[in-house]
Design a protein around this motif. Structure first.
Motif, short mmCIF file in Angstrom:
data_model
loop_
_atom_site.label_atom_id
_atom_site.label_comp_id
_atom_site.label_asym_id
_atom_site.label_seq_id
_atom_site.Cartn_x
_atom_site.Cartn_y
_atom_site.Cartn_z
N CYS A 164 0.84 -1.20 0.00
CA CYS A 164 0.00 0.00 0.00
C CYS A 164 0.88 1.26 0.00
CB CYS A 164 -0.90 0.01 1.23
SG CYS A 164 -2.05 -1.39 1.34
N GLU B 34 -5.41 8.46 5.36
CA GLU B 34 -6.39 7.41 5.57
C GLU B 34 -5.69 6.20 6.16
OE1 GLU B 34 -9.81 5.00 3.00
OE2 GLU B 34 -8.23 6.15 1.97
N GLN C 250 -7.89 0.61 5.91
CA GLN C 250 -8.97 0.97 4.99
C GLN C 250 -8.47 0.97 3.54
OE1 GLN C 250 -10.77 4.65 6.21
NE2 GLN C 250 -11.13 3.95 8.32
N ILE C 251 -7.24 1.43 3.34
CA ILE C 251 -6.67 1.38 1.98
C ILE C 251 -6.56 -0.06 1.50
CG2 ILE C 251 -4.66 1.96 0.59
CD1 ILE C 251 -4.09 4.25 2.50
N LYS D 236 -9.90 -1.53 0.42
CA LYS D 236 -10.41 -1.02 -0.85
C LYS D 236 -9.65 -1.57 -2.05
CE LYS D 236 -11.98 3.42 1.03
NZ LYS D 236 -11.81 4.91 1.00
N THR D 237 -8.34 -1.62 -1.95
CA THR D 237 -7.51 -1.97 -3.11
C THR D 237 -6.92 -3.37 -3.05
OG1 THR D 237 -5.51 -1.05 -2.08
CG2 THR D 237 -6.89 0.47 -3.35
#
Length: 267
Positions: free
Chosen positions: A89, A99, A103-104, A107-108
């Motif tokens: 990330c 952020e 959470q990153i 999402k990815t």
């Protein structure tokens, strides 16, 4: 005579037809002859099950095809792993108001750096610098900048030598504190539900005002200039003495070259 021949023929037929003498002789021969032992030879015809002799040709064909199929499977798995290789990330531990990496990742699908859990005290953060504010409404204060540790953090504490403690949020990476004297020790602690980090060499720093550094530089320059001046004076004195010695020797040599010369008159 005929009856005697008939009796002999019957006796001969009886002896031939009777199994007892032969069985006795065979048993005797078996018991007196040593059994011959031979090593057992096992023939391996393939990896198939026993009794498949009729399908030898088919098994050979399968053996030739298996490596090709296995190679294709391995290549397919390798290609899948290459295409599905996870990426790290884009998360900067020193950047403020980011952020959360979790959470990153959600999402990815990226991977966050190794982070200790919330059930363990966090690692120590790292202080980057202590910068005095010289302009604006916060002039005179000092800005502390730090980087987050690889741990779950719920907040930060800034401890200033003398007992002052300031608290900041988990997304903060900098904070303003009052003006302090040169040499004051400042530490940053990370906090979570399991406890707080332990102060270390990289989580604490002594405040050094830039002006004090300039003064030290100026003092060094002046000291160097004075030392250079002393060296030049000493070198000039040594050179002057050397020239005086040479002149004295030259004058002495000129006086000894004329023996008739006398300060009292002519000889």
């Amino acid at each position: 005579m005929m009856s005697l021949c008939r009796n002999l023929a019957v006796l001969l037929l009886f002896l031939i037809a009777s199994p007892l003498p032969h069985s006795h002789l065979f048993t005797h021969a078996t018991s007196t002859t040593a059994p011959a032992t031979r090593p057992r030879i096992i023939f391996l015809t393939g990896f198939g099950s026993e009794g498949d002799d009729d399908d030898d040709d088919d098994d050979d064909d399968d053996d030739y095809e298996k490596p090709t199929v296995l190679t294709q499977v391995v290549k397919s798995v390798q290609n899948t792993l290459v295409h599905q290789a996870p990426k790290l990330c884009h998360y900067d531990f020193c950047l403020e108001n980011q952020e959360p990496c979790g959470q990153i990742s959600a999402k990815t699908g990226c991977l966050c750096p190794g982070v200790s859990g919330g059930d363990q005290p966090p690692h120590s953060p790292r202080i980057q610098e202590l910068v005095p504010i010289t302009r604006g409404g916060d002039r005179g204060k000092i800005e502390i900048r730090w980087c987050a540790p690889s741990s779950v953090v719920t907040g930060y504490k800034v401890l200033i030598e003398g007992g002052e403690v300031l608290e900041f949020e988990d997304v903060s990476r900098r904070g303003l504190v009052r003006s302090m004297e040169v040499g004051t020790n400042v530490c940053v602690e990370a906090v979570n539900s399991a406890g707080h980090s332990i102060p270390s060499d990289f989580s604490c720093m002594r405040y050094e005002h830039p002006e004090s550094s300039d003064h030290k530089l100026l003092a060094g320059i002046i000291g160097g200039g004075v030392a250079l001046l002393l060296v030049l004076i000493i070198a000039a004195v040594i050179l002057w003495k050397h020239q005086m010695r040479k002149k004295a020797k030259r004058d002495s040599a000129n006086g000894l070259g004329n023996p008739s010369y006398s300060t009292e008159g002519t000889l």
